[in-house]
Motif scaffolding. Structure first.
Motif, PDB file in Angstrom:
ATOM      1  N   UNK A  86       0.782  -1.192  -0.026  1.00 38.54           N
ATOM      2  CA  UNK A  86       0.107  -0.088   0.069  1.00 38.54           C
ATOM      3  C   UNK A  86       0.656   1.183  -0.014  1.00 38.54           C
ATOM      4  N   UNK A  87       1.900   1.302   1.102  1.00 39.35           N
ATOM      5  CA  UNK A  87       2.854   2.471   0.579  1.00 39.35           C
ATOM      6  C   UNK A  87       3.347   2.588  -0.491  1.00 39.35           C
ATOM      7  N   UNK A  88       3.967   1.363  -1.185  1.00 35.05           N
ATOM      8  CA  UNK A  88       4.699   1.474  -2.605  1.00 35.05           C
ATOM      9  C   UNK A  88       3.834   2.046  -3.545  1.00 35.05           C
ATOM     10  N   UNK A  89       2.412   1.892  -3.668  1.00 38.12           N
ATOM     11  CA  UNK A  89       1.245   2.697  -4.405  1.00 38.12           C
ATOM     12  C   UNK A  89       0.840   3.763  -3.934  1.00 38.12           C
ATOM     13  N   UNK A  90       1.434   4.400  -2.818  1.00 39.39           N
ATOM     14  CA  UNK A  90       0.793   5.815  -2.495  1.00 39.39           C
ATOM     15  C   UNK A  90      -0.632   5.822  -1.825  1.00 39.39           C
ATOM     16  N   UNK A  91      -0.909   4.460  -1.386  1.00 38.94           N
ATOM     17  CA  UNK A  91      -2.297   4.536  -0.421  1.00 38.94           C
ATOM     18  C   UNK A  91      -2.077   5.179   0.877  1.00 38.94           C
ATOM     19  N   UNK A  92      -2.991   5.469   1.308  1.00 40.85           N
ATOM     20  CA  UNK A  92      -3.243   5.792   2.633  1.00 40.85           C
ATOM     21  C   UNK A  92      -3.400   4.464   3.593  1.00 40.85           C
ATOM     22  N   UNK A  93      -2.676   4.300   4.841  1.00 40.49           N
ATOM     23  CA  UNK A  93      -2.661   3.202   5.534  1.00 40.49           C
ATOM     24  C   UNK A  93      -3.544   3.294   6.958  1.00 40.49           C
ATOM     25  N   UNK A  94      -4.328   2.577   7.166  1.00 41.56           N
ATOM     26  CA  UNK A  94      -5.078   2.608   8.362  1.00 41.56           C
ATOM     27  C   UNK A  94      -4.983   1.223   9.049  1.00 41.56           C
ATOM     28  N   UNK A  95      -4.831   1.277  10.477  1.00 44.04           N
ATOM     29  CA  UNK A  95      -5.029   0.029  11.224  1.00 44.04           C
ATOM     30  C   UNK A  95      -6.834   0.314  11.789  1.00 44.04           C
ATOM     31  N   UNK A  96      -7.459  -0.693  11.694  1.00 45.04           N
ATOM     32  CA  UNK A  96      -9.104  -0.435  11.792  1.00 45.04           C
ATOM     33  C   UNK A  96      -9.534  -1.322  12.875  1.00 45.04           C
ATOM     34  N   UNK A  97      -8.742  -1.871  13.839  1.00 47.49           N
ATOM     35  CA  UNK A  97      -9.221  -2.756  14.835  1.00 47.49           C
ATOM     36  C   UNK A  97      -9.220  -2.141  16.100  1.00 47.49           C
ATOM     37  N   UNK A  98      -9.917  -2.527  17.035  1.00 48.68           N
ATOM     38  CA  UNK A  98      -9.874  -1.914  18.402  1.00 48.68           C
ATOM     39  C   UNK A  98      -8.388  -2.240  19.095  1.00 48.68           C
ATOM     40  N   UNK A  99      -8.202  -1.412  19.995  1.00 48.97           N
ATOM     41  CA  UNK A  99      -7.239  -1.326  20.808  1.00 48.97           C
ATOM     42  C   UNK A  99      -6.931  -2.666  21.447  1.00 48.97           C
ATOM     43  N   UNK A 100      -5.612  -3.112  21.854  1.00 45.21           N
ATOM     44  CA  UNK A 100      -5.400  -4.391  22.566  1.00 45.21           C
ATOM     45  C   UNK A 100      -6.197  -4.435  23.877  1.00 45.21           C
TER      46      UNK A 100
END
Length: 758
Positions: A86-100
């Motif tokens: 995702x980073x290589x193609x310029x996408x914005x990255x998100x983690x989407x799960x609840x905190x641990x």
């Protein structure tokens, strides 16, 4: 909705290939990944250029309770590949799960550990259908070994089938609802451009349905930890052994070295290369493996692969081929790869080497610029300042101030579980004659991960060690031995001045302990520290004072409630009663003990016919040793049965040995006088019953005092002789008693039959 869902099995190379291909093809605006949302603003830190395996280590501390969780990532993890592609193609990255720390993840130490029990029924049916042993073999057969032509469709069908027969529990439902809000927001923000969602396949069917529901299009807030608690996340180097299900981790995939090679080189080269690795490992262990054996292993592996319909060898084709070629004897246990779980103790050494080879020993490395918790820098600086950053053995004299400081740092690291600091010898408390420790220092690659993880407990070695001890104390409720370990570790860590933080947990643990013997050992040692500690800073301190007071209170309560008929005297509980006596004699005023109340309890126990005889004797001895006027001869007559006399005396002698001997000096009707009369009146059979307990009772007297007793018995009989020689009889007393009984029995039978001559 321009959202593409890629359901994955964690750590699967096939899924990682699909994720990479999907992202490179779609070039999405957003890549959403199952990961802790509270780490989302630090994703650039995750992509600094680390060498996996690594993990996001999350921690949360609320009072004495510390929760920790890992999100491990290796080169062939779909989540890792999604972030990098995702980073290589310029996408914005998100983690989407609840905190641990969230309650929905409270019971999960590892975010990416698959919970196969949720869909066990369907996978068992599939295993039967495809004639394979377990889920791992089934997965390889369906996804890892075949080509990727229709991989996405096969994965969707598999996860739809799995989820179709499994209802999500409240924890999964909460996580899926939260992830769906991120998906709806990303879809709205993308403005028609693609969005790729990478999550565990179990969640994918539910996320498709939830994401299609109407939403406000706003990005979700990241939940904040409860007020007053602290937490955070850091990257840690991880290792293949920690990632492997054969080491106990409920991993998405076992044998990570095999799958790493499969990811990098494909199944054929992975099988060929690991065959050579297994052979090399066995030869280093002295196992003879010939060229013919190697050829046979490869031939059998290829044959099994073809027989099972595989174009290239799968993991179990390789393992089964190797074991068929290299193990010549019958195996008692099933092969470990036929089921999920740790390798069993006693596994065949050749099999163990195969498992180890496919597990691998790779350890990840973090980029030098990776942030670390404050504890890491603190420990590194302290080790350097104190000269403990090398690999040489260290000898420390605890009476030296500098060495004591070094010892405390090493004990703090030991308590925190940081590897490379081994205490080879040293005192168990601060009251020994020799106060010297020997440590072995072994710096290694596992030290940094452990230090980062220990950072969950505090920013300094002292604070972190104390928090870890608090957690242990809170978890040791009712276990006096475990609480003792916490106490001694606190002393050696130099945490005695922080007693208020741990005293409450210790007191609660003691109040719940049912173990009289263990409580007595704790009391005895803490009393010695409170009175005589020369090094650890506990003499007269508040922590041992709390322990002494609570132990005495708890022991007296337990003793008063203990009932039961005649039974052998128990040295452990008599030692506990002796510790209570010593505390009342030497520490009552200093720690706030009520001697009068303790004597009242002891008086009730000594007069209780339902109490065990040894405790009745001990309670009588406790009263006597604390100065209460007593008539031991009269009390002994109340327990004069051959089955109870010795046990009662054992309790008396354990608590009031000095008083018994002192009474002999006054003459008159003393304990020994009455005892001599009682024993003299026993039949041979009764004496044989009483003898073992009597021997145990007199074992409380040291040799010098036994000689005094022997002289007293000679005086009672008016016999002149050597008391010392009386103690040096070579005959076994039990044998003598049995012989006497036999003679009496023979005489009685002869008399009854009229065969005794006048």
């Amino acid at each position: 909705m321009a959202v593409t869902f890629v359901g994955v099995r964690h750590h699967s190379p096939a899924c990682a290939r699909l994720v990479r291909r999907t992202i490179e093809t779609l070039r999405p605006a957003y890549v959403l990944v199952e990961g802790p949302a509270d780490y989302g603003d630090r994703l650039e830190e995750l992509l600094l250029g680390h060498e996996p395996p690594i993990a996001i280590f999350s921690h949360h501390r609320d009072g004495p309770l510390v929760r920790t969780s890992w999100s491990p990532l290796c080169a062939h993890s779909p989540e890792w590949v999604a972030l990098n592609a995702g980073r290589a193609c310029g996408a914005e990255l998100r983690f989407i799960d609840l905190p641990a720390w969230h309650p929905a993840l409270a019971d999960r130490r590892n975010r990416y550990a698959d919970a196969e029990e949720r869909y066990a029924a369907v996978t068992r049916r599939l295993c039967r259908e495809f004639t394979v042993d377990d889920t791992d073999v089934l997965w390889d057969h369906l996804f890892e070994v075949p080509d990727d032509a229709d991989l996405a469709e096969r994965l969707d069908a598999y996860f739809d089938l799995v989820r179709g027969e499994s209802a999500a529990g409240p924890d999964d439902a909460a996580r899926e609802e939260y992830m769906a809000r991120w998906i709806r927001a990303a879809d709205a923000a993308a403005g028609g451009r693609p969005v790729v969602v990478v999550t565990g396949g179990f969640h994918t069917p539910a996320l498709r349905a939830l994401a299609a529901e109407p939403g406000d299009g706003r990005w979700p807030e990241v939940p904040a930890p409860p007020e007053g608690s602290v937490g955070g996340s850091f990257l840690v180097p991880f290792s293949f052994p920690r990632l492997d299900s054969f080491s106990g981790y409920q991993s998405g995939m076992p044998s990570p070295e095999y799958y790493h090679r499969l990811w990098e080189h494909g199944p054929q080269r992975a099988a060929d290369g690991l065959t050579e690795v297994v052979v090399e490992r066995l030869r280093r262990r002295g196992v003879t493996v010939s060229t013919a054996d190697l050829i046979a292993a490869r031939t059998l592996t290829e044959g099994l692969a073809r027989l099972r319909g595989h174009r290239h060898p799968a993991r179990t084709d390789l393992l089964d081929g190797l074991v068929s070629a290299l193990v010549t004897e019958d195996l008692e246990d099933p092969l470990p790869w036929s089921s999920r779980g740790p390798l069993r103790p006693g596994a065949h050494p050749v099999v163990a080497e195969m498992v180890a080879a496919l597990s691998g020993d790779r350890v990840g490395r973090l980029h030098p610029g990776t942030p670390a918790p404050p504890l890491v820098e603190q420990v590194i600086a302290e080790l350097e300042r104190l000269g403990l950053d090398g690999a040489d053995p260290v000898t420390l004299r605890l009476t030296d101030g500098g060495d004591l400081e070094r010892s405390r740092l090493l004990h703090r690291l030991r308590v925190l579980g940081v590897p490379g600091f081994g205490r080879e010898s040293g005192p168990a408390t601060g009251t020994e004659e020799v106060l010297e420790e020997r440590w072995t220092l072994r710096p290694g690659e596992h030290r940094l991960p452990a230090l980062i993880e220990a950072g969950a407990y505090g920013a300094t070695p002292a604070d972190a060690a104390m928090a870890a001890l608090e957690e242990r104390a809170a978890g040791a409720l009712g276990d006096a031995a475990a609480l003792a370990g916490v106490l001694f570790d606190a002393a050696f860590c130099g945490c005695g001045e922080l007693a208020d933080r741990i005293a409450g947990s210790i007191a609660a643990g003691i109040a719940a302990s049912p173990d009289i013997g263990a409580l007595g050992r704790v009391l005895d040692t803490m009393l010695a520290l409170w009175r005589h500690d020369r090094v650890l800073g506990l003499a007269g301190g508040p922590l041992p004072a709390v322990v002494i007071e609570r132990c005495v209170t708890r022991l007296l309560w337990l003793v008063e409630g203990l009932h039961g008929g005649p039974a052998p005297a128990e040295p452990a509980r008599l030692s506990a009663m002796a510790a209570v006596r010593d505390a009342l004699l030497h520490a009552a005023e200093g720690v706030g003990l009520d001697r009068a109340a303790a004597v009242a309890v002891a008086a009730r126990v000594s007069a209780d016919p339902q109490a065990p005889p040894d405790l009745r004797g001990a309670a009588f001895g406790l009263c006597w040793s604390l100065g209460r006027t007593a008539d031991p001869a009269r009390a002994m007559l109340g327990v004069a049965s051959p089955r109870t006399l010795g046990d009662w005396l054992a309790g008396l002698f354990a608590l009031a040995r000095e008083q018994v001997l002192a009474a002999e000096e006054t003459g008159g009707r003393s304990v020994l006088t009455v005892l001599d009369e009682l024993i003299g009146g026993l039949t041979a059979e009764e004496f044989l019953v009483a003898l073992p307990a009597l021997r145990q009772a007199f074992g409380y007297f040291p040799p010098r005092e036994r000689e005094i007793i022997a002289r007293r018995l000679l005086d009672l009989r008016g016999v002149r002789g050597s008391a010392r020689s009386l103690l040096r009889t070579t005959a076994d007393p039990v044998t003598v008693a049995e012989a006497t009984l036999l003679e009496e029995t023979v005489d009685r039978l002869l008399t009854e039959e009229g065969l005794m001559s006048g």
